[in-house]
Design an enzyme around this catalytic site. Sequence first.
Site, mmCIF file in Angstrom:
data_model
loop_
_atom_site.group_PDB
_atom_site.id
_atom_site.type_symbol
_atom_site.label_atom_id
_atom_site.label_comp_id
_atom_site.label_asym_id
_atom_site.label_seq_id
_atom_site.Cartn_x
_atom_site.Cartn_y
_atom_site.Cartn_z
ATOM 1 N N GLY A 54 0.868 -1.184 0.000
ATOM 2 C CA GLY A 54 0.000 0.000 0.000
ATOM 3 C C GLY A 54 0.900 1.229 0.000
ATOM 4 O O GLY A 54 1.866 1.301 0.764
ATOM 5 N N ASP A 248 -1.439 4.275 -6.224
ATOM 6 C CA ASP A 248 -0.003 4.165 -5.940
ATOM 7 C C ASP A 248 0.783 5.334 -6.505
ATOM 8 O O ASP A 248 1.856 5.665 -6.022
ATOM 9 C CB ASP A 248 0.550 2.855 -6.517
ATOM 10 N N LYS A 259 -4.008 -0.740 -8.240
ATOM 11 C CA LYS A 259 -3.978 -2.203 -8.380
ATOM 12 C C LYS A 259 -4.666 -2.649 -9.673
ATOM 13 O O LYS A 259 -5.707 -2.108 -10.048
ATOM 14 C CB LYS A 259 -4.655 -2.826 -7.154
HETATM 15 O O1 MRU Z 1 0.409 -4.276 -4.357
HETATM 16 P P1 MRU Z 1 -0.152 -3.480 -3.222
HETATM 17 O O2 MRU Z 1 -0.954 -4.283 -2.259
HETATM 18 O O3 MRU Z 1 0.925 -2.651 -2.535
HETATM 19 O O4 MRU Z 1 -1.144 -2.457 -3.917
HETATM 20 C C1 MRU Z 1 -1.852 -1.550 -3.136
HETATM 21 C C2 MRU Z 1 -2.841 -0.759 -3.890
HETATM 22 O O5 MRU Z 1 -3.013 -0.923 -5.079
HETATM 23 C C3 MRU Z 1 -3.565 0.312 -3.137
HETATM 24 O O6 MRU Z 1 -4.818 0.540 -3.695
HETATM 25 C C4 MRU Z 1 -2.759 1.620 -3.216
HETATM 26 O O7 MRU Z 1 -1.446 1.421 -2.782
HETATM 27 C C5 MRU Z 1 -3.370 2.685 -2.424
HETATM 28 S S1 MRU Z 1 -3.121 2.406 -0.710
HETATM 29 C C6 MRU Z 1 -3.826 3.649 0.147
#
Ligand code: MRU
Length: 369
Positions: A54, A248, A259
């Site tokens: 995240g 991200d 994601k």
């Molecule tokens: O691969 P991850 O679990 O790190 O991906 C996280 C996401 O896609 C979240 O939606 C994004 O980081 C926003 S977190 C507030």
Amino acid sequence: MKVDGKDMRPIWFDRETKTVQVIDQRFLPHKLIIEDLNTVDDTIHAIKEMFVRGAPLIGATGALGVYISLVQAKNKGVDNDYLVSECTRLKGARPTAMNLFWGVDRVLAAAIKHEDYKDRVAAALDEALDIVEEEAVNCRKIGEYGLPIIEAISKKKKGKQVNILTHCNAGWLACIEYGTATAPIYTAFDRGINVHVWVDETRPLNQGSRLTAWELGKHGVNHTVITDNAGGHIMQHGMVDMVIVGTDRTTRAGDVANKIGTYLKALAARDNNIPFYVALPSSTFDWEITDGIADIPIEERDPDEIRYVQGLCNGKIEQVLVPPQDSQAANHAFDVTPARLVTGFITERGVCRATQKDILSLFPEKKIR
Ligand code: MRU
């Protein structure tokens, strides 16, 4: 946030032992395992292997990683070349989340202002802990600014259940407190609004069904886990009032990396006239770029994350193979939703439309002069 009545964050600094500790999110919801991060290699491993994940949490972990690198280096920490190369290693842990670069660079800049080793260590710790606290406050503000959007829908529906769809986990586990996408939901729930969340399971690592569902359940929020492919169908049948996701990395023109699968939800939302909001702290904006599809690096992860599914079996966490052993698999971890599909951004400074002009009206200091 509370877990079984106990205050919990996904990362913290234990002042007694002077240790950075994290929840190892790989085993949630079935096991709550805490890990210490003692070295830069530990920190990189925790980010790469997604003990922590995240965008805001990756940023906070990278920030504390700079402090760890100084402690580990002992007096070598006064060597700027050494410190910069450790920071480069930290920033290489994952490529997409902007917060990692932002967090590491901010702590590096604070540390190298000092010549003395002890002053450097103290400055790095202070700056990293400031980032942790600031991100918690930012998420709380995102909740406050997002609340009127949910309130308006609730009012229009005369208090009937507001159905919100979210993808992946942009909750407190991905941040420090409240989350980004979940902050308006928790705020609305705490103010007595009747909310229900459609939780995309979010293959391959199931951050939705494992983490978002766990978080919402612990807070008492009514939610239903759905397959990643169900969103379009439930939108067509009037079962979704709004979508809120995290991100991200978002460009200064409003293109949103999040994601994998987020883009498809945005397309379905647009086709069904459903508002699609993205919640983010300013640390997630990449102010250097405008074109997300061309310029945001998209992480490709181990294909085994696609091949194997993890779950609880007879009290043990097991992984099982799904496709034929010799089939190829490709694991693109993020996609980009163009700004034109985004209804608005919910930030710590307020809500704006997804255009460069509107984003910069909230963050005027980022205007190119
Ligand atoms: O691969 P991850 O679990 O790190 O991906 C996280 C996401 O896609 C979240 O939606 C994004 O980081 C926003 S977190 C507030």
